[in-house]
Design a protein around this motif. Sequence first.
Motif, PDB file in Angstrom:
ATOM      1  N   GLU A  87       8.859   4.222   7.854  1.00  0.00           N
ATOM      2  CA  GLU A  87       7.558   3.632   8.113  1.00  0.00           C
ATOM      3  C   GLU A  87       7.402   2.291   7.395  1.00  0.00           C
ATOM      4  O   GLU A  87       6.739   1.387   7.890  1.00  0.00           O
ATOM      5  N   VAL A  88       8.001   2.178   6.223  1.00  0.00           N
ATOM      6  CA  VAL A  88       7.845   0.989   5.390  1.00  0.00           C
ATOM      7  C   VAL A  88       8.827  -0.122   5.773  1.00  0.00           C
ATOM      8  O   VAL A  88       8.493  -1.308   5.736  1.00  0.00           O
ATOM      9  N   PRO A  92      16.954  -0.745   9.749  1.00  0.00           N
ATOM     10  CA  PRO A  92      17.344   0.665   9.784  1.00  0.00           C
ATOM     11  C   PRO A  92      17.426   1.284   8.395  1.00  0.00           C
ATOM     12  O   PRO A  92      17.819   0.625   7.427  1.00  0.00           O
ATOM     13  N   VAL A  93      17.036   2.557   8.323  1.00  0.00           N
ATOM     14  CA  VAL A  93      17.150   3.354   7.098  1.00  0.00           C
ATOM     15  C   VAL A  93      17.934   4.606   7.460  1.00  0.00           C
ATOM     16  O   VAL A  93      17.567   5.329   8.388  1.00  0.00           O
ATOM     17  N   ASP A 223       4.209   4.281  17.321  1.00  0.00           N
ATOM     18  CA  ASP A 223       3.716   5.595  16.930  1.00  0.00           C
ATOM     19  C   ASP A 223       4.180   6.011  15.532  1.00  0.00           C
ATOM     20  O   ASP A 223       3.812   5.398  14.559  1.00  0.00           O
ATOM     21  N   GLU A 224       5.052   7.014  15.442  1.00  0.00           N
ATOM     22  CA  GLU A 224       5.286   7.691  14.164  1.00  0.00           C
ATOM     23  C   GLU A 224       5.797   6.780  13.062  1.00  0.00           C
ATOM     24  O   GLU A 224       5.413   6.936  11.897  1.00  0.00           O
ATOM     25  N   TYR A 225       6.683   5.836  13.372  1.00  0.00           N
ATOM     26  CA  TYR A 225       7.242   4.975  12.332  1.00  0.00           C
ATOM     27  C   TYR A 225       6.519   3.643  12.211  1.00  0.00           C
ATOM     28  O   TYR A 225       7.038   2.706  11.601  1.00  0.00           O
ATOM     29  N   ALA A 226       5.318   3.539  12.760  1.00  0.00           N
ATOM     30  CA  ALA A 226       4.488   2.362  12.514  1.00  0.00           C
ATOM     31  C   ALA A 226       4.170   2.266  11.028  1.00  0.00           C
ATOM     32  O   ALA A 226       4.168   3.277  10.314  1.00  0.00           O
ATOM     33  N   PRO A 227       3.890   1.064  10.520  1.00  0.00           N
ATOM     34  CA  PRO A 227       3.549   0.948   9.094  1.00  0.00           C
ATOM     35  C   PRO A 227       2.377   1.856   8.731  1.00  0.00           C
ATOM     36  O   PRO A 227       1.422   1.988   9.503  1.00  0.00           O
ATOM     37  N   PRO A 228       2.429   2.492   7.575  1.00  0.00           N
ATOM     38  CA  PRO A 228       1.336   3.379   7.182  1.00  0.00           C
ATOM     39  C   PRO A 228       0.048   2.593   6.969  1.00  0.00           C
ATOM     40  O   PRO A 228       0.077   1.486   6.433  1.00  0.00           O
ATOM     41  N   PRO A 229      -1.083   3.135   7.384  1.00  0.00           N
ATOM     42  CA  PRO A 229      -2.347   2.413   7.186  1.00  0.00           C
ATOM     43  C   PRO A 229      -2.702   2.319   5.714  1.00  0.00           C
ATOM     44  O   PRO A 229      -2.463   3.244   4.943  1.00  0.00           O
TER      45      PRO A 229
END
Length: 263
Positions: A87-88, A92-93, A223-229
């Motif tokens: 997310e951050v 690639p991680v 969606d899921e791997y968008a930056p955390p709010p």
Amino acid sequence: MRIRVINPNTTASMTRLIEASARAVAGPGTVVEAVTPAMGPASIESHYDEALAVPGLLAEVIAGERSGADGYVIACFGDPGLDAAREVAAGPVVGIAEAAMHAAMLAGRGFSVVTTLGRTAGRAHDLAGRYAPAGACRGVHACEIPVLELESDPTVLPRVVDLARRALESDGSDVIVLGCAGMAAFCAEVSERVGVPVIDGVTAATLLVQSLVTLGVRTSKRDEYAPPPAKPYAGALAGFGAPASSRLDSLRPIDWNGSSTAR
């Protein structure tokens, strides 16, 4: 290309061993930067350790984003914080269990994991269920050597070799996966002695990240791997709730007496 290899524990000597393994396989023009978090456990041998390793690991990913890293390796076989790191990070991680198990499936029909402590076997089975087809992981076998003793115990290599031989025989597997970043240096010798491919996740993950960056593949931000709010976080984790653009500036290592300390 800059690959940041994060040792999620705080033992610098292990980071140096991990760095040497990653650099040994990195291609020309690839810079490997291995880092040790400023906060977290000395080794990761439990769910508790793994949970408390994640804040320090994420701080190193955020630092990598600020310094221009192209991709990341999470160098612990539990793959702690992998989804959060994605997310951050823009690039690639890859976790070392993830990379090792994928590589093992390209080398044989089934694999056995040789790891450190038996108490971590459940986590290895969980990850195999995520990364490999059903039944591909034929068994998880522990040599019962604590992570921090891998460097100093002269019996480690023969014990790992013996355990790998017994795992192949009992499981009917084709490949051995080493279940700890601290075992990376044993890979070639164990393979030579047992006569099957032996996969070390540090080198596999380094090459996989390098390949993804070369292909121009970045972490999907849908969606899921968008930056955390951004939202408020309390106490020693307050810095993690800052907007992404200023998050690193506000992070401080945890002082377990209840306050944060300057980095």
